[in-house]
Write a protein that holds these residues in place. Sequence first.
Motif: not given
Length: 88
Positions: A28-34, A79-80
């Motif tokens: 369930n660990q989510c990451t979003k990097c832009e 950025r994450c």
Amino acid sequence: MKQLSVLTITSLFLSSCANIAMGIIAPNQCTKCEVYNTSTQKVLKTFEGCGSENVGLEEDAKVAAYEIMKKGNCQIRVRCNSWKKETE
């Protein structure tokens, strides 16, 4: 040549183990990097995933930022953010 083959196989094995471990330990660990332009704040590329999909996500974003910077735009940052997805 033999050392290169052993190194390649070891790298693939460790990468696969990291994906499996993240899928089991933290599904369930989510990451979003832009990847974004600091002067315009425009997001140029987005990387997102949960569980095993977020293994190496930040590194992939940094590589994408580097590729953009090679073309001459040095106002690029990554950025994450991470969060825990609610289970259904």
